[in-house]
Design an enzyme around this catalytic site. Structure first.
Site, PDB file in Angstrom:
ATOM      1  N   ASP A  12       6.894  25.383  69.148  1.00  5.56           N
ATOM      2  CA  ASP A  12       5.577  24.845  69.502  1.00  5.56           C
ATOM      3  C   ASP A  12       4.715  24.508  68.287  1.00  5.56           C
ATOM      4  O   ASP A  12       3.487  24.623  68.327  1.00  5.56           O
ATOM      5  CB  ASP A  12       4.823  25.819  70.428  1.00  5.56           C
ATOM      6  CG  ASP A  12       5.588  26.108  71.697  1.00  5.56           C
ATOM      7  OD1 ASP A  12       6.328  25.227  72.155  1.00  5.56           O
ATOM      8  OD2 ASP A  12       5.455  27.231  72.243  1.00  5.56           O
ATOM      9  N   LYS A  15       6.244  19.597  66.909  1.00  5.50           N
ATOM     10  CA  LYS A  15       7.369  18.726  66.527  1.00  5.50           C
ATOM     11  C   LYS A  15       7.338  17.413  67.305  1.00  5.50           C
ATOM     12  O   LYS A  15       7.573  16.348  66.757  1.00  5.50           O
ATOM     13  CB  LYS A  15       8.711  19.437  66.803  1.00  5.50           C
ATOM     14  CG  LYS A  15       8.896  20.735  66.032  1.00  5.50           C
ATOM     15  CD  LYS A  15      10.176  21.443  66.440  1.00  5.50           C
ATOM     16  CE  LYS A  15      10.150  22.016  67.857  1.00  5.50           C
ATOM     17  NZ  LYS A  15       9.179  23.097  68.079  1.00  5.50           N
ATOM     18  N   GLY A  39       9.506  22.379  75.129  1.00  6.95           N
ATOM     19  CA  GLY A  39       8.403  21.662  75.766  1.00  6.95           C
ATOM     20  C   GLY A  39       7.636  20.973  74.654  1.00  6.95           C
ATOM     21  O   GLY A  39       7.006  21.633  73.834  1.00  6.95           O
ATOM     22  N   HIS A  40       7.770  19.661  74.579  1.00  7.73           N
ATOM     23  CA  HIS A  40       7.141  18.902  73.493  1.00  7.73           C
ATOM     24  C   HIS A  40       6.039  18.025  74.072  1.00  7.73           C
ATOM     25  O   HIS A  40       6.303  17.149  74.891  1.00  7.73           O
ATOM     26  CB  HIS A  40       8.188  18.051  72.770  1.00  7.73           C
ATOM     27  CG  HIS A  40       9.300  18.863  72.154  1.00  7.73           C
ATOM     28  ND1 HIS A  40      10.431  18.326  71.622  1.00  7.73           N
ATOM     29  CD2 HIS A  40       9.423  20.202  71.967  1.00  7.73           C
ATOM     30  CE1 HIS A  40      11.213  19.289  71.149  1.00  7.73           C
ATOM     31  NE2 HIS A  40      10.622  20.448  71.358  1.00  7.73           N
ATOM     32  N   GLN A 223      12.677  24.259  69.441  1.00  5.53           N
ATOM     33  CA  GLN A 223      12.401  25.651  69.045  1.00  5.53           C
ATOM     34  C   GLN A 223      12.021  25.695  67.551  1.00  5.53           C
ATOM     35  O   GLN A 223      11.553  24.692  67.031  1.00  5.53           O
ATOM     36  CB  GLN A 223      13.588  26.567  69.346  1.00  5.53           C
ATOM     37  CG  GLN A 223      13.843  26.795  70.836  1.00  5.53           C
ATOM     38  CD  GLN A 223      14.596  25.686  71.525  1.00  5.53           C
ATOM     39  OE1 GLN A 223      15.636  25.255  71.072  1.00  5.53           O
ATOM     40  NE2 GLN A 223      14.091  25.211  72.640  1.00  5.53           N
TER      41      GLN A 223
HETATM   42  P1  GDP Z   1       6.489  21.353  69.989  1.00  6.50           P
HETATM   43  O1  GDP Z   1       7.236  22.166  70.978  1.00  6.50           O
HETATM   44  O2  GDP Z   1       6.788  21.738  68.584  1.00  6.50           O
HETATM   45  O3  GDP Z   1       6.642  19.862  70.195  1.00  6.50           O
HETATM   46  O4  GDP Z   1       4.959  21.692  70.203  1.00  6.50           O
HETATM   47  P2  GDP Z   1       4.191  21.791  71.633  1.00  6.50           P
HETATM   48  O5  GDP Z   1       3.944  20.402  72.079  1.00  6.50           O
HETATM   49  O6  GDP Z   1       4.878  22.710  72.540  1.00  6.50           O
HETATM   50  O7  GDP Z   1       2.887  22.548  71.189  1.00  6.50           O
HETATM   51  C1  GDP Z   1       2.024  22.018  70.260  1.00  6.50           C
HETATM   52  C2  GDP Z   1       0.646  21.868  70.923  1.00  6.50           C
HETATM   53  O8  GDP Z   1      -0.291  21.491  69.951  1.00  6.50           O
HETATM   54  C3  GDP Z   1       0.606  20.761  71.960  1.00  6.50           C
HETATM   55  O9  GDP Z   1      -0.336  21.103  72.928  1.00  6.50           O
HETATM   56  C4  GDP Z   1       0.164  19.546  71.167  1.00  6.50           C
HETATM   57  O10 GDP Z   1      -0.489  18.571  71.950  1.00  6.50           O
HETATM   58  C5  GDP Z   1      -0.791  20.192  70.224  1.00  6.50           C
HETATM   59  N1  GDP Z   1      -0.940  19.567  68.906  1.00  6.50           N
HETATM   60  C6  GDP Z   1       0.017  19.102  68.073  1.00  6.50           C
HETATM   61  N2  GDP Z   1      -0.534  18.780  66.882  1.00  6.50           N
HETATM   62  C7  GDP Z   1      -1.846  19.059  67.001  1.00  6.50           C
HETATM   63  C8  GDP Z   1      -2.967  18.975  66.104  1.00  6.50           C
HETATM   64  O11 GDP Z   1      -2.832  18.608  64.944  1.00  6.50           O
HETATM   65  N3  GDP Z   1      -4.172  19.386  66.596  1.00  6.50           N
HETATM   66  C9  GDP Z   1      -4.346  19.813  67.882  1.00  6.50           C
HETATM   67  N4  GDP Z   1      -5.565  20.151  68.282  1.00  6.50           N
HETATM   68  N5  GDP Z   1      -3.321  19.918  68.727  1.00  6.50           N
HETATM   69  C10 GDP Z   1      -2.100  19.545  68.281  1.00  6.50           C
HETATM   70  P1  IMO Z   2       9.846  24.151  71.625  1.00  5.66           P
HETATM   71  O1  IMO Z   2      10.954  23.134  71.377  1.00  5.66           O
HETATM   72  C1  IMO Z   2       8.520  28.262  71.882  1.00  5.66           C
HETATM   73  C2  IMO Z   2      11.469  31.228  73.162  1.00  5.66           C
HETATM   74  C3  IMO Z   2      11.224  31.919  74.471  1.00  5.66           C
HETATM   75  C4  IMO Z   2      11.865  33.259  74.175  1.00  5.66           C
HETATM   76  C5  IMO Z   2      13.072  32.883  73.344  1.00  5.66           C
HETATM   77  C6  IMO Z   2      14.361  32.764  74.127  1.00  5.66           C
HETATM   78  O2  IMO Z   2       8.851  23.698  72.624  1.00  5.66           O
HETATM   79  O3  IMO Z   2       9.257  24.564  70.324  1.00  5.66           O
HETATM   80  P2  IMO Z   2      15.285  30.933  75.813  1.00  5.66           P
HETATM   81  O4  IMO Z   2      14.726  30.405  77.092  1.00  5.66           O
HETATM   82  O5  IMO Z   2      15.487  29.871  74.773  1.00  5.66           O
HETATM   83  O6  IMO Z   2      16.515  31.764  75.991  1.00  5.66           O
HETATM   84  O7  IMO Z   2      14.157  31.952  75.265  1.00  5.66           O
HETATM   85  O8  IMO Z   2      12.769  31.625  72.747  1.00  5.66           O
HETATM   86  N1  IMO Z   2      11.483  29.748  73.208  1.00  5.66           N
HETATM   87  C7  IMO Z   2      10.491  28.972  72.762  1.00  5.66           C
HETATM   88  N2  IMO Z   2       9.281  29.303  72.272  1.00  5.66           N
HETATM   89  N3  IMO Z   2       8.901  26.965  71.921  1.00  5.66           N
HETATM   90  C8  IMO Z   2      10.122  26.635  72.387  1.00  5.66           C
HETATM   91  O9  IMO Z   2      10.600  25.374  72.327  1.00  5.66           O
HETATM   92  C9  IMO Z   2      10.967  27.650  72.877  1.00  5.66           C
HETATM   93  N4  IMO Z   2      12.199  27.657  73.419  1.00  5.66           N
HETATM   94  C10 IMO Z   2      12.515  28.946  73.614  1.00  5.66           C
HETATM   95  O10 IMO Z   2       9.848  32.032  74.738  1.00  5.66           O
HETATM   96  O11 IMO Z   2      11.008  34.021  73.360  1.00  5.66           O
HETATM   97 MG    MG Z   3       6.853  23.374  72.642  1.00  6.58          MG
END
Ligand code: GDP
Ligand code: IMO
Ligand code: MG
Length: 422
Positions: A12, A15, A39-40, A223
Site C-alpha cells: 500500500d 505503487k 489493492g491498487h 505487496q
Molecule cells: P498500492 O497498493 O501500493 O498501489 O497502494 P494503495 O492504493 O493500496 O494505497 C495507497 C493509498 O494512498 C491509496 O488510497 C492512494 O490513492 C493513496 N495515495 C497514493 N499516493 C498518494 C499521495 O501522494 N498522497 C495521498 N494523499 N494519497 C496517495
Molecule cells: P498491495 O499490492 C498490504 C498482507 C495481508 C497479510 C499478509 C498475508 O495493495 O500493496 P495474504 O492475503 O497475501 O496471504 O496476506 O500480507 N497483504 C497486504 N498488505 N498491501 C497488499 O497488497 C497486501 N497483500 C497482502 O494483510 O498481512
Molecule cells: Mg494496496
C-alpha cells in the site's frame, strides 16, 4: 528504459498510482506475482479505480497489460473486477489484456482453506486478505496446482477440481467452514473462464518480442518488500517474492531486460494484518484515520500507521537494487509539528542498521529516532519539487541519505496529477 515498480514497506505504498503515472511513457505493463490480495488505488481525472489483479496500466488506451505466469488468478474474482472496471467506462479487450497460460488458478476452496488456516492459528493468525493466496501458492510449490492452460482441458480440470475439493472438505469440516460440491465449483470456475478465454496466451514469446522490438516495459510489483516470502517479517508475510526478482520469475523476462528499479514508499509507514511493526505509533494512526486516510483497498481494514522506518527502507533498497525512490503521501504529514525518522533498531543494547532474521528479535527491536521539524503547510497544490516547503525537502533529502538512493518522484495527493518528478 525498462523499469520495475516495487513496494519498499508492507504494501500500500502507492505503487498503483506510480504505475499509472508511468504508463503514459510505457508500452507494456506486467504483473508478475501476487493475486487479488493486492489493492491498487488510482485516481485519474477525478475518478477512483481500485485494481486487484488487473495491472494499473489498464486505464490507458493503446497499452498492453500482462498478467504474468507468477501471478495466482482467481477467475471468479478477476471477472468481477473486469466487470466493475468496464462499468466505469474502461474497455478490457484481448488486445489490451493478456493472461499467461502458465499462471496458477485460485479456486473457491483455496479461499476457504485460507480462512481455516487463520482459524487454526488463533491469536497467531497472519491477518491474510482471505483471497486464498497462501493455499494456491502452496499447491503450486507442492506441484499439485491447476494452471490456466489446464482449464483448456476440461476433462482433466474436472478430475483435478474434484480431487482438490474432496481433500479440502476434510480440512474444512474440522473448522465448521463451508463444504464445497465439486460440480458447483467446476460450474463457477468455467462460467468465469469463458470471459477470460480470449485473453489467454503464451505471454513469454509475446513479452520477448516486445522487448526485442524496443518497447518500454513497466513491471508492477504487488505487496511490499517486508511481505516478501524470503525477505519479509516471516511468517507474517505473503506467499510470493514481492521483491524485484519476482518480476523476472513472474514474467519470463530476464534481469538483463531491466535497467531501473523504482522503490515506492510512503513518507511514513503503514501495515495491515499482523506481525512486527517497530515504529507503529498510536497518535499518528489516530491522526491519519481521522483524516479518512489509511483504510485498506481490498478489505477496508484500518492500516496501522507509524513513523518512517529507514532500517526497512535501507534493506529494501539493497535487496531490490533500487535506482530511484518514489515517496508518496508526503501531504499526509503536512500538519505535523515534529516528525520522527527511525535510523536504527536497538536490540538488547546494540543498534542495528538492518532488520533481523530472528522472529523473536523483531519483538525486542526498539526504534532509534531522530527528530525533524514539520513543514506545517499544504503541499497538495505543489506542481514542482522546487515548490515544496524547505522542511519537506530536508525531510526527503534525509530519507534519501539514510537509504542510499536518490528521490525520483514525490506524491502530494492521490490524483495522477499530484505526482512530482524530481
Ligand atoms: P498500492 O497498493 O501500493 O498501489 O497502494 P494503495 O492504493 O493500496 O494505497 C495507497 C493509498 O494512498 C491509496 O488510497 C492512494 O490513492 C493513496 N495515495 C497514493 N499516493 C498518494 C499521495 O501522494 N498522497 C495521498 N494523499 N494519497 C496517495
Ligand atoms: P498491495 O499490492 C498490504 C498482507 C495481508 C497479510 C499478509 C498475508 O495493495 O500493496 P495474504 O492475503 O497475501 O496471504 O496476506 O500480507 N497483504 C497486504 N498488505 N498491501 C497488499 O497488497 C497486501 N497483500 C497482502 O494483510 O498481512
Ligand atoms: Mg494496496
Amino acid at each position: 528504459m525498462n523499469t520495475i515498480i516495487i513496494g519498499l514497506q508492507w504494501g500500500d505504498e502507492g505503487k498503483g498510482k506510480i504505475v499509472d503515472y508511468l504508463t503514459e511513457s510505457s508500452d507494456v505493463i506486467i504483473r508478475g506475482q501476487g493475486g487479488n490480495n493486492a489493492g491498487h488505488t488510482v485516481i485519474a481525472k477525478g475518478t477512483k479505480y481500485v485494481l486487484h489483479l488487473l495491472p494499473s496500466g489498464i486505464l490507458w488506451d493503446n497499452k498492453i497489460n500482462v498478467i504474468g505466469n507468477g501471478v495466482v488468478i482467481d477467475p471468479v474474482g478477476l471477472v468481477q473486477e473486469i466487470q466493475k472496471i468496464e462499468a466505469q467506462g474502461i474497455s478490457i479487450t484481448p488486445d489490451k489484456l493478456i493472461i499467461s497460460d502458465r499462471a496458477h488458478v485460485v479456486l473457491p476452496v483455496h479461499k476457504e482453506l485460507d480462512a481455516a488456516r487463520e482459524a487454526a492459528l488463533g491469536d497467531q493468525k497472519i491477518g491474510t486478505t482471505r483471497r486464498g493466496i497462501g493455499p494456491a501458492y502452496a499447491d503450486k510449490i507442492n506441484r499439485c496446482g491447476l494452471r490456466i492452460s489446464d482449464l483448456l482441458d476440461r476433462e482433466f480440470t474436472e478430475q483435478q477440481i474434484t480431487r482438490r475439493v474432496t481433500e479440502a472438505n476434510e480440512v474444512l469440516a474440522r473448522y465448521n467452514l463451508t463444504i464445497f460440491k465439486a460440480d458447483e465449483v467446476i460450474a463457477e470456475v468455467y462460467s468465469a473462464f469463458e470471459r477470460l478465454r480470449p485473453h489467454i496466451a503464451n505471454t513469454i514469446p509475446e513479452l520477448h518480442s516486445a522487448w526485442k522490438a524496443g518497447k518500454t516495459l513497466l513491471f508492477e510489483g504487488a505487496q511490499g518488500t517486508l511481505l516478501d516470502i524470503d525477505f519479509g517479517t516471516y511468517p507474517f508475510v505473503t506467499s510470493s517474492n514481492t521483491t524485484a526478482g519476482g518480476s523476472c520469475t513472474g514474467s519470463g523476462l530476464p534481469p538483463t531486460a531491466i535497467q531501473s528499479v523504482i522503490g515506492v514508499c510512503k513518507a511514513y509507514t503503514t501495515r495491515v494484518g499482523s506481525g512486527p511493526f517497530p515504529t507503529c505509533d498510536e497518535g499518528l494512526s489516530e491522526y491519519l484515520h481521522g483524516l479518512g486516510r489509511e483504510f485498506g483497498a481490498t478489505t477496508g481494514r484500518p492500516r496501522g500507521c507509524g513513523w518512517l522506518d529507514t532500517v526497512l527502507l535501507r534493506f529494501a533498497c539493497m535487496v531490490n537494487g533500487v535506482t530511484g525512490l518514489a515517496v508518496t503521501n508526503v501531504d499526509g504529514l503536512d500538519e505535523y509539528e515534529t516528525l520522527q525518522i527511525c535510523t536504527g533498531y536497538d536490540i538488547d543494547g546494540t543498534v542495528h542498521q538492518l532488520p533481523p532474521a530472528d522472529r523473536k528479535a523483531w519483538d525486542r527491536a526498539k526504534p532509534v529516532y531522530e527528530s525533524l521539524p514539520g513543514w506545517k503547510s499544504d503541499t497538495t497544490d505543489c506542481t514542482k519539487y522546487e515548490q515544496l516547503p524547505a522542511q519537506a525537502k530536508a525531510y526527503l533529502s534525509r530519507l534519501s541519505e539514510l537509504c542510499g538512493a536518490p528521490i525520483a518522484f514525490v506524491g502530494v495527493g492521490p490524483d495522477r496529477a499530484q505526482t512530482l518528478v524530481v
